[in-house]
Design a protein around this motif. Structure first.
Motif, PDB file in Angstrom:
ATOM      1  N   MET A   1       0.850  -1.169   0.000  1.00 19.03           N
ATOM      2  CA  MET A   1       0.000   0.000   0.000  1.00 19.03           C
ATOM      3  C   MET A   1       0.899   1.235   0.000  1.00 19.03           C
ATOM      4  SD  MET A   1      -2.759   1.387   2.804  1.00 19.03           S
ATOM      5  CE  MET A   1      -3.731  -0.069   2.801  1.00 19.03           C
ATOM      6  N   PRO A   2       0.653   2.173  -0.876  1.00 14.68           N
ATOM      7  CA  PRO A   2       1.494   3.363  -0.951  1.00 14.68           C
ATOM      8  C   PRO A   2       1.224   4.308   0.217  1.00 14.68           C
ATOM      9  CG  PRO A   2      -0.217   3.452  -2.623  1.00 14.68           C
ATOM     10  CD  PRO A   2      -0.330   2.119  -1.942  1.00 14.68           C
ATOM     11  N   LEU A   3       2.240   5.072   0.542  1.00 16.14           N
ATOM     12  CA  LEU A   3       2.146   6.092   1.582  1.00 16.14           C
ATOM     13  C   LEU A   3       2.367   7.431   0.897  1.00 16.14           C
ATOM     14  CD1 LEU A   3       2.114   6.962   4.609  1.00 16.14           C
ATOM     15  CD2 LEU A   3       4.592   6.686   4.548  1.00 16.14           C
ATOM     16  N   TYR A   4       1.386   8.297   0.984  1.00 16.30           N
ATOM     17  CA  TYR A   4       1.489   9.613   0.364  1.00 16.30           C
ATOM     18  C   TYR A   4       1.736  10.646   1.447  1.00 16.30           C
ATOM     19  CZ  TYR A   4      -0.499   7.309  -3.698  1.00 16.30           C
ATOM     20  OH  TYR A   4      -0.720   6.455  -4.735  1.00 16.30           O
ATOM     21  N   ILE A   5       2.789  11.418   1.296  1.00 12.14           N
ATOM     22  CA  ILE A   5       3.086  12.482   2.237  1.00 12.14           C
ATOM     23  C   ILE A   5       2.627  13.781   1.587  1.00 12.14           C
ATOM     24  CG2 ILE A   5       4.904  13.714   3.479  1.00 12.14           C
ATOM     25  CD1 ILE A   5       6.473  11.083   3.509  1.00 12.14           C
ATOM     26  N   LYS A   6       1.571  14.356   2.148  1.00 14.17           N
ATOM     27  CA  LYS A   6       0.965  15.540   1.551  1.00 14.17           C
ATOM     28  C   LYS A   6       1.487  16.832   2.159  1.00 14.17           C
ATOM     29  CE  LYS A   6      -3.193  12.973   0.529  1.00 14.17           C
ATOM     30  NZ  LYS A   6      -4.626  12.830   0.741  1.00 14.17           N
ATOM     31  N   ASP A   7       2.218  16.739   3.256  1.00 13.76           N
ATOM     32  CA  ASP A   7       2.751  17.921   3.929  1.00 13.76           C
ATOM     33  C   ASP A   7       4.134  18.236   3.370  1.00 13.76           C
ATOM     34  OD1 ASP A   7       2.860  19.899   6.152  1.00 13.76           O
ATOM     35  OD2 ASP A   7       4.500  18.595   6.826  1.00 13.76           O
ATOM     36  N   ASP A   8       4.293  19.446   2.834  1.00 18.57           N
ATOM     37  CA  ASP A   8       5.564  19.834   2.206  1.00 18.57           C
ATOM     38  C   ASP A   8       6.726  19.822   3.196  1.00 18.57           C
ATOM     39  OD1 ASP A   8       4.360  20.133  -0.255  1.00 18.57           O
ATOM     40  OD2 ASP A   8       4.054  22.295  -0.024  1.00 18.57           O
ATOM     41  N   GLY A   9       6.479  20.255   4.427  1.00 22.11           N
ATOM     42  CA  GLY A   9       7.530  20.274   5.428  1.00 22.11           C
ATOM     43  C   GLY A   9       8.030  18.878   5.745  1.00 22.11           C
ATOM     44  N   THR A  10       7.106  17.950   5.875  1.00 17.68           N
ATOM     45  CA  THR A  10       7.475  16.558   6.146  1.00 17.68           C
ATOM     46  C   THR A  10       8.227  15.968   4.964  1.00 17.68           C
ATOM     47  OG1 THR A  10       5.526  16.300   7.554  1.00 17.68           O
ATOM     48  CG2 THR A  10       6.591  14.287   6.799  1.00 17.68           C
ATOM     49  N   ALA A  11       7.775  16.267   3.766  1.00 12.71           N
ATOM     50  CA  ALA A  11       8.444  15.761   2.566  1.00 12.71           C
ATOM     51  C   ALA A  11       9.879  16.281   2.489  1.00 12.71           C
ATOM     52  CB  ALA A  11       7.660  16.158   1.316  1.00 12.71           C
ATOM     53  N   ARG A  12      10.088  17.558   2.860  1.00  8.72           N
ATOM     54  CA  ARG A  12      11.446  18.115   2.863  1.00  8.72           C
ATOM     55  C   ARG A  12      12.323  17.411   3.901  1.00  8.72           C
ATOM     56  NH1 ARG A  12       8.686  22.928   1.879  1.00  8.72           N
ATOM     57  NH2 ARG A  12       8.577  23.414   4.091  1.00  8.72           N
ATOM     58  N   LEU A  13      11.759  17.140   5.077  1.00 10.29           N
ATOM     59  CA  LEU A  13      12.521  16.446   6.119  1.00 10.29           C
ATOM     60  C   LEU A  13      12.917  15.041   5.663  1.00 10.29           C
ATOM     61  CD1 LEU A  13      10.542  17.471   9.326  1.00 10.29           C
ATOM     62  CD2 LEU A  13      12.865  18.162   8.693  1.00 10.29           C
ATOM     63  N   VAL A  14      11.992  14.349   5.020  1.00 10.99           N
ATOM     64  CA  VAL A  14      12.288  13.004   4.518  1.00 10.99           C
ATOM     65  C   VAL A  14      13.377  13.079   3.450  1.00 10.99           C
ATOM     66  CG1 VAL A  14      11.353  11.027   3.244  1.00 10.99           C
ATOM     67  CG2 VAL A  14      10.036  12.044   5.102  1.00 10.99           C
ATOM     68  N   ALA A  15      13.276  14.047   2.558  1.00 12.08           N
ATOM     69  CA  ALA A  15      14.289  14.197   1.499  1.00 12.08           C
ATOM     70  C   ALA A  15      15.653  14.517   2.100  1.00 12.08           C
ATOM     71  CB  ALA A  15      13.860  15.297   0.519  1.00 12.08           C
ATOM     72  N   GLU A  16      15.683  15.385   3.106  1.00  7.51           N
ATOM     73  CA  GLU A  16      16.940  15.739   3.761  1.00  7.51           C
ATOM     74  C   GLU A  16      17.553  14.513   4.450  1.00  7.51           C
ATOM     75  OE1 GLU A  16      18.497  18.671   7.359  1.00  7.51           O
ATOM     76  OE2 GLU A  16      16.548  19.036   6.429  1.00  7.51           O
ATOM     77  N   PHE A  17      16.722  13.742   5.147  1.00  3.32           N
ATOM     78  CA  PHE A  17      17.195  12.542   5.824  1.00  3.32           C
ATOM     79  C   PHE A  17      17.699  11.513   4.815  1.00  3.32           C
ATOM     80  CE2 PHE A  17      16.279   8.453   8.107  1.00  3.32           C
ATOM     81  CZ  PHE A  17      17.274   8.576   9.057  1.00  3.32           C
ATOM     82  N   ALA A  18      16.980  11.355   3.709  1.00  2.42           N
ATOM     83  CA  ALA A  18      17.380  10.402   2.673  1.00  2.42           C
ATOM     84  C   ALA A  18      18.736  10.793   2.088  1.00  2.42           C
ATOM     85  CB  ALA A  18      16.321  10.350   1.575  1.00  2.42           C
ATOM     86  N   GLU A  19      18.917  12.078   1.836  1.00  6.37           N
ATOM     87  CA  GLU A  19      20.193  12.537   1.276  1.00  6.37           C
ATOM     88  C   GLU A  19      21.323  12.337   2.288  1.00  6.37           C
ATOM     89  OE1 GLU A  19      22.220  16.648  -0.383  1.00  6.37           O
ATOM     90  OE2 GLU A  19      20.043  16.433  -0.443  1.00  6.37           O
ATOM     91  N   LEU A  20      21.045  12.642   3.536  1.00  7.91           N
ATOM     92  CA  LEU A  20      22.049  12.488   4.590  1.00  7.91           C
ATOM     93  C   LEU A  20      22.495  11.038   4.729  1.00  7.91           C
ATOM     94  CD1 LEU A  20      23.520  13.948   6.976  1.00  7.91           C
ATOM     95  CD2 LEU A  20      21.599  13.224   8.395  1.00  7.91           C
ATOM     96  N   ARG A  21      21.551  10.117   4.650  1.00 12.95           N
ATOM     97  CA  ARG A  21      21.849   8.694   4.794  1.00 12.95           C
ATOM     98  C   ARG A  21      22.247   8.028   3.482  1.00 12.95           C
ATOM     99  NH1 ARG A  21      19.677   6.068   8.988  1.00 12.95           N
ATOM    100  NH2 ARG A  21      21.288   5.582  10.404  1.00 12.95           N
ATOM    101  N   GLY A  22      22.037   8.700   2.374  1.00  6.35           N
ATOM    102  CA  GLY A  22      22.371   8.132   1.071  1.00  6.35           C
ATOM    103  C   GLY A  22      21.446   6.999   0.668  1.00  6.35           C
ATOM    104  N   VAL A  23      20.155   7.164   0.985  1.00 10.78           N
ATOM    105  CA  VAL A  23      19.158   6.132   0.663  1.00 10.78           C
ATOM    106  C   VAL A  23      17.977   6.788  -0.041  1.00 10.78           C
ATOM    107  CG1 VAL A  23      19.823   4.647   2.606  1.00 10.78           C
ATOM    108  CG2 VAL A  23      18.032   6.354   2.928  1.00 10.78           C
TER     109      VAL A  23
END
Length: 79
Positions: A1-23
């Motif tokens: 089941m897909p997970l949609y993140i509709k909050d821009d702030g949360t999406a930015r945090l996830v993107a930042e964490f992904a870049e930091l961890r390289g995943v």
């Protein structure tokens, strides 16, 4: 089941964490949630933490002194 993140702030945090961890963003969410679940499972309830503190640091024996207003006035020099 897909997970949609509709909050821009949360999406930015996830993107930042992904870049930091390289995943990927998906793996970033998985890592973050797994870490939060692990910390929650390992957390010691407050009642148990206080019990351990009380056991390690026993209160001194009662002196019989009454800690009323006169007692505190005397301590502060307001006799």
């Amino acid at each position: 089941m897909p997970l949609y993140i509709k909050d821009d702030g949360t999406a930015r945090l996830v993107a930042e964490f992904a870049e930091l961890r390289g995943v990927s963003k998906q793996d970033a969410v998985k890592l973050a949630v797994r870490d939060a679940l692990d910390r929650a499972a390992e957390a010691v309830p407050l009642r148990e933490r206080f019990a351990a503190l009380r056991k390690a640091h026993r209160l001194p024996r009662a002196t019989g002194d009454v800690a009323d207003k006169a007692f505190f006035d005397e301590l502060s020099g307001e006799v």
